[in-house]
Design a protein around this motif. Structure first.
Motif, PDB file in Angstrom:
ATOM      1  N   LYS A   1       0.069  35.892  42.293  1.00  0.00           N
ATOM      2  CA  LYS A   1       0.736  34.443  42.309  1.00  0.00           C
ATOM      3  C   LYS A   1       0.105  33.886  41.469  1.00  0.00           C
ATOM      4  O   LYS A   1       0.447  33.558  40.279  1.00  0.00           O
ATOM      5  N   THR A   2      -1.353  33.741  41.424  1.00  0.00           N
ATOM      6  CA  THR A   2      -2.324  33.565  40.505  1.00  0.00           C
ATOM      7  C   THR A   2      -2.158  33.843  39.060  1.00  0.00           C
ATOM      8  O   THR A   2      -2.253  32.958  38.051  1.00  0.00           O
ATOM      9  N   PHE A   3      -1.995  35.463  38.692  1.00  0.00           N
ATOM     10  CA  PHE A   3      -1.894  36.246  37.863  1.00  0.00           C
ATOM     11  C   PHE A   3      -0.816  35.667  36.712  1.00  0.00           C
ATOM     12  O   PHE A   3      -0.767  34.810  35.885  1.00  0.00           O
TER      13      PHE A   3
ATOM     14  N   ASN B   1       1.127  33.473  37.320  1.00  0.00           N
ATOM     15  CA  ASN B   1       1.382  31.429  37.117  1.00  0.00           C
ATOM     16  C   ASN B   1       0.280  31.421  35.581  1.00  0.00           C
ATOM     17  O   ASN B   1       0.793  30.874  34.781  1.00  0.00           O
ATOM     18  N   ARG B   2      -0.311  32.260  35.660  1.00  0.00           N
ATOM     19  CA  ARG B   2      -1.470  31.778  34.532  1.00  0.00           C
ATOM     20  C   ARG B   2      -0.966  32.527  33.810  1.00  0.00           C
ATOM     21  O   ARG B   2      -1.031  32.318  31.775  1.00  0.00           O
ATOM     22  N   TYR B   3      -0.145  33.857  33.609  1.00  0.00           N
ATOM     23  CA  TYR B   3       0.547  34.430  32.692  1.00  0.00           C
ATOM     24  C   TYR B   3       1.662  33.572  32.331  1.00  0.00           C
ATOM     25  O   TYR B   3       2.059  34.121  30.934  1.00  0.00           O
TER      26      TYR B   3
ATOM     27  N   GLN C   1       1.525  30.870  31.214  1.00  0.00           N
ATOM     28  CA  GLN C   1       1.038  29.482  30.889  1.00  0.00           C
ATOM     29  C   GLN C   1       0.555  29.542  29.410  1.00  0.00           C
ATOM     30  O   GLN C   1       0.156  29.624  28.141  1.00  0.00           O
ATOM     31  N   LEU C   2       0.771  31.331  28.877  1.00  0.00           N
ATOM     32  CA  LEU C   2       0.320  31.862  27.307  1.00  0.00           C
ATOM     33  C   LEU C   2       1.759  31.855  26.276  1.00  0.00           C
ATOM     34  O   LEU C   2       2.732  31.349  27.055  1.00  0.00           O
TER      35      LEU C   2
ATOM     36  N   LYS D   1       2.913  36.543  26.176  1.00  0.00           N
ATOM     37  CA  LYS D   1       3.520  37.118  26.276  1.00  0.00           C
ATOM     38  C   LYS D   1       4.281  38.663  26.949  1.00  0.00           C
ATOM     39  O   LYS D   1       3.561  39.365  27.605  1.00  0.00           O
TER      40      LYS D   1
ATOM     41  N   LYS E   1       9.889  32.605  36.581  1.00  0.00           N
ATOM     42  CA  LYS E   1       8.831  33.478  37.094  1.00  0.00           C
ATOM     43  C   LYS E   1       9.520  34.685  37.430  1.00  0.00           C
ATOM     44  O   LYS E   1       9.592  35.843  37.089  1.00  0.00           O
TER      45      LYS E   1
END
Length: 419
Positions: A2-4, A6-8, A10-11, A16, A113
């Motif tokens: 999930k963290t990955f 969420n960071r992805y 933001q690109l 992306k 997402k």
């Protein structure tokens, strides 16, 4: 995970999906075809013809085997003398652009997402990778279908008709018809259906817009139809390849199920040799007419066999490779993702029928558009690649059905929530 994700998210949108562009380019470069393949010769020939001020020879030696859409796209690159590999790499950019467009479209109906997960799955759909390595129409058609869906949905979702979006969408539909001429007939049917559906209050607003878009599309196709009329004296003549496909599809002989064969292969087949020999010396236009007459006669005389061939076509459209690759294991690999996709497609269609009142009008009309195309493809000899170009729409349609409150969608939502 999930963290990955969420960071992805933001690109930048280009970053992306940049890994997919790199993957696609690598496929073109490191898994190249050494020689021109199949229809590549013809598309490049037509591009050269356009640069020389003509498309087809006049009667009696016409050549209208395909529309001018893809040759028009290729023309500037042929003029610049870009290498065959360079032209093939253009496919990578077309699929890359499609991913960006599809992400924006999917975000209309779901979270970023979920849209990202679906676009990643679409980007990993490996059956389309084969098209990356060829100068053929699948990649540009995939791009055009993606863009048509985006423009059609964006126009309707804006709440008011935008002439800019309407004309741009109509142009893309017309260009798709110039690339895949079967869409010329789809346009005509969509005009008629849209006008009929405008009589129903539920669909009136979108039906009127749809009729306008497809009517403009048909107007934009008139230069091509005028050109074909001038050199053939036939109205609404899109190409001289369809009747060949209709003939092979209408075969009444036992052991044949409608696979496409060229004239050379048919002349070597005892079932077809006599007829093919009788028309082999005819010029293209009378030969096309003879094929149509024979095909119609086959269908009239053996309607159940033609129906059986259509059922075989369903297998070819989704799963079974064409006859040239049936002896290769790799030819059956695309059946794996297609089986999953087709199952989910039909579940999505079932849900949409069950909850028809919740299906957005714009998706309903796009469903008609794609369904008419696929049904029309089944009436002729079909290849699996004809299904591929509809996939951008199916990902949109499937994701939307997951937003509906059903047992099926709830389970899928829980699965997506784990990422």
């Amino acid at each position: 995970m999930k963290t990955f994700i969420n960071r992805y998210l933001q690109l930048n949108i280009i970053l992306k999906f940049l890994p997919f562009l790199i993957l696609y380019i690598c496929i073109c470069i490191f898994l190249p075809r050494k020689e021109l393949y199949s229809d590549e010769y013809r598309y490049l020939m037509f591009a050269h013809n356009l640069l020389n001020g003509f498309y087809s020879n006049h009667l009696p030696d016409i050549n209208l085997w395909n529309g001018p859409g893809y040759p028009l796209f290729l023309m500037p690159f042929v003029y610049l003398k870009i290498s065959v590999l360079g032209i093939r790499i253009l496919n990578a950019f077309l699929l890359f652009a499609s991913l960006i467009i599809n992400f924006k479209t999917l975000c209309v109906y779901s979270s970023k997402k979920n849209a990202l997960i679906f676009v990643v799955l679409m980007g990993m759909y490996f059956p389309i990778f084969e098209a990356l390595r060829t100068i053929m129409t699948e990649c540009i058609s995939w791009f055009l279908v993606s863009l048509i869906c985006f423009l059609f949905i964006k126009n309707y979702r804006s709440g008011k008709n935008s002439w800019k979006l309407i004309i741009l969408c109509a142009f893309m539909i017309a260009f798709l018809a110039m690339t895949k001429v079967i869409f010329g007939y789809v346009i005509l049917i969509m005009i008629i259906l849209s006008m009929i559906l405008s009589a129903f209050p539920k669909y009136r607003s979108c039906a009127k817009t749809s009729a306008l878009i497809f009517f403009i599309s048909m107007i934009l196709c008139l230069p091509w139809l005028t050109y074909t009329y001038n050199i053939t004296n036939k109205l609404f003549y899109w190409s001289n390849s369809g009747n060949m496909s209709l003939y092979t599809m209408s075969t009444p002989f036992k052991g044949e199920s409608g696979d496409w064969y060229n004239l050379t292969a048919l002349s070597q087949n005892p079932n077809h040799k006599h007829f093919i020999d009788s028309i082999s010396k005819l010029k293209p236009l009378p030969q096309d007419e003879a094929l149509k007459i024979a095909a119609v006669q086959n269908i009239k005389n053996y309607p159940l066999k033609y129906l059986s061939n259509i059922f075989s076509n369903v297998g070819r459209l989704f799963f079974r490779p064409n006859v040239s690759t049936t002896n290769r294991v790799v030819g059956y690999l695309p059946a794996i993702p297609n089986l999953i996709l087709v199952l989910v497609m039909f579940m999505a269609i079932f849900i949409s029928i069950r909850y028809y009142s919740k299906i957005p009008q714009e998706l309903f009309f796009l469903l008609l558009f794609i369904s008419i195309y696929l049904f029309g493809s089944l009436l002729l000899s079909t290849y699996r690649r004809m299904f591929y170009i509809s996939i951008p729409f199916w990902f949109i349609f499937i994701l939307y059905t997951l937003t509906l409150d059903t047992i099926f969608s709830t389970k899928i939502k829980k699965l997506l929530a784990k990422f």
